[in-house]
Write an enzyme that holds these catalytic residues in place. Structure first.
Site, PDB file in Angstrom:
ATOM      1  N   GLY A  14     -33.604 -24.404 -31.229  1.00  0.00           N
ATOM      2  CA  GLY A  14     -31.962 -24.526 -31.586  1.00  0.00           C
ATOM      3  C   GLY A  14     -31.419 -23.056 -31.762  1.00  0.00           C
ATOM      4  O   GLY A  14     -30.868 -22.724 -32.642  1.00  0.00           O
ATOM      5  N   THR A  16     -29.724 -20.514 -29.673  1.00  0.00           N
ATOM      6  CA  THR A  16     -28.823 -19.739 -28.878  1.00  0.00           C
ATOM      7  C   THR A  16     -27.715 -19.510 -29.666  1.00  0.00           C
ATOM      8  O   THR A  16     -26.821 -18.770 -29.251  1.00  0.00           O
ATOM      9  CB  THR A  16     -28.475 -20.930 -27.588  1.00  0.00           C
ATOM     10  OG1 THR A  16     -27.728 -21.837 -28.062  1.00  0.00           O
ATOM     11  CG2 THR A  16     -29.505 -20.943 -26.793  1.00  0.00           C
ATOM     12  N   GLY A  18     -25.509 -19.585 -33.963  1.00  0.00           N
ATOM     13  CA  GLY A  18     -25.489 -19.912 -35.497  1.00  0.00           C
ATOM     14  C   GLY A  18     -26.819 -19.223 -36.285  1.00  0.00           C
ATOM     15  O   GLY A  18     -27.217 -18.164 -35.836  1.00  0.00           O
ATOM     16  N   ILE A  19     -27.257 -20.051 -37.127  1.00  0.00           N
ATOM     17  CA  ILE A  19     -28.435 -19.599 -37.742  1.00  0.00           C
ATOM     18  C   ILE A  19     -29.648 -19.294 -37.023  1.00  0.00           C
ATOM     19  O   ILE A  19     -30.385 -18.704 -37.100  1.00  0.00           O
ATOM     20  CB  ILE A  19     -28.889 -20.847 -38.897  1.00  0.00           C
ATOM     21  CG1 ILE A  19     -27.613 -20.951 -39.950  1.00  0.00           C
ATOM     22  CG2 ILE A  19     -30.104 -20.530 -39.615  1.00  0.00           C
ATOM     23  CD1 ILE A  19     -27.977 -22.019 -40.983  1.00  0.00           C
ATOM     24  N   SER A 141     -31.214 -27.917 -45.862  1.00  0.00           N
ATOM     25  CA  SER A 141     -29.613 -27.508 -46.155  1.00  0.00           C
ATOM     26  C   SER A 141     -29.632 -27.600 -47.831  1.00  0.00           C
ATOM     27  O   SER A 141     -30.443 -28.302 -48.156  1.00  0.00           O
ATOM     28  CB  SER A 141     -28.558 -28.093 -45.359  1.00  0.00           C
ATOM     29  OG  SER A 141     -27.439 -28.402 -46.158  1.00  0.00           O
ATOM     30  N   TYR A 154     -26.894 -36.855 -42.191  1.00  0.00           N
ATOM     31  CA  TYR A 154     -27.376 -35.548 -42.143  1.00  0.00           C
ATOM     32  C   TYR A 154     -28.160 -35.142 -43.308  1.00  0.00           C
ATOM     33  O   TYR A 154     -29.278 -34.775 -43.235  1.00  0.00           O
ATOM     34  CB  TYR A 154     -26.239 -34.531 -41.965  1.00  0.00           C
ATOM     35  CG  TYR A 154     -26.610 -33.001 -41.978  1.00  0.00           C
ATOM     36  CD1 TYR A 154     -27.314 -32.448 -40.993  1.00  0.00           C
ATOM     37  CD2 TYR A 154     -26.453 -32.266 -43.359  1.00  0.00           C
ATOM     38  CE1 TYR A 154     -27.372 -31.081 -40.946  1.00  0.00           C
ATOM     39  CE2 TYR A 154     -26.759 -30.973 -43.385  1.00  0.00           C
ATOM     40  CZ  TYR A 154     -27.414 -30.349 -42.286  1.00  0.00           C
ATOM     41  OH  TYR A 154     -27.796 -29.110 -42.519  1.00  0.00           O
TER      42      TYR A 154
END
Length: 264
Positions: A14, A16, A18-19, A141, A154
């Site tokens: 993942g 591409t 953001g973090i 998180s 989440y």
């Protein structure tokens, strides 16, 4: 400081934006070769071309696979059978009312945020043990240990990341393989920015004022009272991924802006 990442092959899922993209850039800055993962093949092509301009001595590899599917995971395994560092960053989030969460929502979050990373860890861990070096890092998180109540589906999956990493670390005893979880606090990703814009839709606040209001009203326990930059998370991950970070494993590491009020 030279952290000895040069020449290591790092897979960031993942990655591409953001973090994930923040991590890619920081490990590339340290000389690592990087596998870029995302679902949009065209977008990855454009991103890799840009990264090659920025980091001309680094090799970037494209992995345009949807890792929330068995087929996507199998494609990744076949094309990249051996790596040095796995950063399980892939994840989805969405504020949801608990009473409106459908069974399919729970399944989607569980498969994307937990099972995809578990499947990759199961595949790469034996190879890391065989070469007596490796790093597996789960991106969780602060919601994992301090759920806000805004997105229970989440938070549940992020808590699972902590438990899984701790369990897997027991399999690496006496080796140069470490498995840890990192818990970022509120970070200025595209997704968070969009969420905040929706929350303050119709207000006269500027983008910067919206972010300040969000921190003040929804994350008042943050000691830095600002959103964290993806590059800050990336620098933290780069060290944990390095050979220098060999003295800890099975840890839940915080980079949350001081939000979590407990000592441990």
């Amino acid at each position: 400081m030279e952290i000895q990442l040069r020449g290591k092959l790092v897979l960031v899922t993942g990655s591409t934006k953001g973090i994930g993209l923040g991590i890619v850039k920081e490990v590339a800055r340290e000389g690592s070769d990087v596998i870029i993962n995302g679902r949009d093949k065209e977008g990855i092509n454009t991103l890799v071309a840009s990264l090659k301009d920025e980091f001309p001595t680094v090799s970037f590899y494209e992995a345009p696979y949807d890792l929330s599917t068995d087929f996507g995971i199998q494609q990744l395994k076949e094309n990249f059978p051996k790596i040095d560092v796995l950063v399980n960053n892939l994840g989805i989030f969405q504020p949801m009312n608990y009473f409106e969460i459908e069974e399919n929502d729970w399944t989607t979050f569980f498969k994307t945020n937990v099972l995809a990373g578990n499947e990759l860890a199961k595949f790469y861990l034996p190879k890391m043990l065989e070469q007596n070096f490796g790093r597996i890092i789960f991106i969780a998180s602060e919601e994992a240990i301090m759920p806000s109540g805004e997105m229970p589906q989440y938070s549940m999956t992020k808590t699972m990341n902590l438990s899984l990493a701790k369990s897997l670390s027991k399999l690496t005893i006496g080796s140069q393989v470490t498995i840890n979880t990192v818990m970022p606090g509120p970070t200025l990703t595209e997704g968070v920015e969009k969420m905040i814009e929706e929350m303050y839709k119709g207000s006269s606040l500027s983008r910067e004022e919206q972010q300040q209001a969000f921190m003040r009203e929804h994350r008042p326990m943050s000691q830095i009272q600002r959103l964290i930059e993806p590059s800050e998370i990336g620098r933290f991950i780069a060290f944990i991924a390095s050979p220098l970070a060999s003295s800890f494993s099975g840890e839940a590491l915080r980079i949350d802006g001081g939000m979590v009020p407990t000592i441990v």
